[in-house]
Scaffold this motif. Structure first.
Motif, PDB file in Angstrom:
ATOM      1  N   PRO A 134       0.802  -1.223   0.000  1.00 45.25           N
ATOM      2  CA  PRO A 134       0.000   0.000   0.000  1.00 45.25           C
ATOM      3  C   PRO A 134       0.838   1.278   0.000  1.00 45.25           C
ATOM      4  N   ASN A 135       2.086   1.195   0.443  1.00 48.95           N
ATOM      5  CA  ASN A 135       2.936   2.387   0.484  1.00 48.95           C
ATOM      6  C   ASN A 135       3.551   2.713  -0.870  1.00 48.95           C
ATOM      7  N   SER A 136       4.057   1.669  -1.558  1.00 49.37           N
ATOM      8  CA  SER A 136       4.745   1.915  -2.826  1.00 49.37           C
ATOM      9  C   SER A 136       3.901   1.584  -4.047  1.00 49.37           C
ATOM     10  N   GLY A 137       2.869   0.747  -3.849  1.00 45.02           N
ATOM     11  CA  GLY A 137       2.056   0.330  -4.987  1.00 45.02           C
ATOM     12  C   GLY A 137       2.687  -0.790  -5.794  1.00 45.02           C
ATOM     13  N   VAL A 138       3.829  -1.281  -5.342  1.00 52.15           N
ATOM     14  CA  VAL A 138       4.519  -2.365  -6.049  1.00 52.15           C
ATOM     15  C   VAL A 138       3.844  -3.698  -5.701  1.00 52.15           C
ATOM     16  N   ALA A 139       3.557  -4.510  -6.725  1.00 49.59           N
ATOM     17  CA  ALA A 139       2.928  -5.812  -6.512  1.00 49.59           C
ATOM     18  C   ALA A 139       3.999  -6.882  -6.338  1.00 49.59           C
ATOM     19  N   TYR A 140       3.852  -7.683  -5.289  1.00 58.74           N
ATOM     20  CA  TYR A 140       4.778  -8.776  -5.011  1.00 58.74           C
ATOM     21  C   TYR A 140       4.043 -10.098  -5.165  1.00 58.74           C
ATOM     22  N   GLN A 141       4.740 -11.072  -5.705  1.00 55.47           N
ATOM     23  CA  GLN A 141       4.128 -12.381  -5.877  1.00 55.47           C
ATOM     24  C   GLN A 141       4.221 -13.159  -4.565  1.00 55.47           C
ATOM     25  N   VAL A 142       3.104 -13.746  -4.142  1.00 57.94           N
ATOM     26  CA  VAL A 142       3.048 -14.553  -2.928  1.00 57.94           C
ATOM     27  C   VAL A 142       2.865 -16.000  -3.365  1.00 57.94           C
ATOM     28  N   GLN A 143       3.675 -16.890  -2.815  1.00 60.28           N
ATOM     29  CA  GLN A 143       3.603 -18.283  -3.236  1.00 60.28           C
ATOM     30  C   GLN A 143       3.830 -19.227  -2.073  1.00 60.28           C
ATOM     31  N   VAL A 144       3.344 -20.439  -2.243  1.00 55.13           N
ATOM     32  CA  VAL A 144       3.574 -21.511  -1.279  1.00 55.13           C
ATOM     33  C   VAL A 144       4.555 -22.473  -1.922  1.00 55.13           C
ATOM     34  N   GLN A 145       5.551 -22.879  -1.148  1.00 57.17           N
ATOM     35  CA  GLN A 145       6.568 -23.766  -1.702  1.00 57.17           C
ATOM     36  C   GLN A 145       7.123 -24.650  -0.603  1.00 57.17           C
TER      37      GLN A 145
END
Length: 198
Positions: free
Chosen positions: A138-149
């Motif tokens: 929410p601060n930078s607007g950058v999208a990060y991928q979340v994954q289960v591994q």
């Protein structure tokens, strides 16, 4: 791949060093292939992008026949005393874990192949390949991928693969061993496909 640059004026003969290393490597790791390839840009350009001065490509419609012929070529090349590190550039016996799902049994239990593959990929690789999930900062607007591994160190045997839970309807799961046969195998490490049109 390890690149080594010797200090200017070092009293080392490169070819002699390579020969000593070949002998040590062969004695310590007899099942491992090693090669000494040029690391300078001039040698790479002069080889037209090939990693070695001599590059032989074998291709054809029949993989078994191609391999048989490539083995003959390799055997002949190894008899030439001036050639070093003669080997296949691509692994022909890359280790695999083969999963043969009993579709009848899976069907009777209500497990679909899509659910089997989704659980297998998430457990042996990552959920990002089957269920992309993003979190936007929410601060930078950058999208990060979340994954289960599953950590690779945990998935270190056929038995571990057999114990992968396959999720299906309403949160139920069944172990892979109950619907599939899991065995070790081998395959070609990489397929190069050439297409042509008439």
């Amino acid at each position: 791949m390890v690149q080594v640059q010797l200090k200017s004026g070092a009293p080392i003969r490169i070819e002699e060093l390579k020969e000593r290393l070949r002998k040590k490597f062969a004695a310590q790791w007899p099942d491992v292939s090693f090669s000494f390839e040029p690391s300078d840009i001039v040698s790479r350009v002069m080889s037209l992008g090939a990693p070695t001065p001599i590059d032989v490509a074998v291709s054809g419609p029949n993989l078994a026949a191609n391999r048989e012929f490539a083995e003959k070529v390799k055997d002949k090349l190894q008899r030439i005393s001036t050639l070093r590190d003669v080997q296949f550039g691509q692994a022909l016996d890359y280790p695999t874990v083969d999963v043969a799902v009993n579709r009848e049994r899976a069907g009777l239990m209500g497990v679909k192949m899509a659910e089997v593959s989704r659980s297998l990929v998430a457990a042996t690789s990552s959920s990002r390949f089957v269920v992309p999930n993003y979190w936007a900062d929410p601060n930078s607007g950058v999208a990060y991928q979340v994954q289960v591994q599953v950590p690779p160190s945990y998935m270190d045997s056929v038995e571990e693969a057999e114990n992968i839970p396959i999720n299906f309807s309403e949160g139920k799961s069944v172990l892979l061993r109950n619907i599939a046969r899991v065995t070790e195998g081998t395959t070609v490490g990489q397929y190069d496909v050439t297409t042509c049109s008439a």
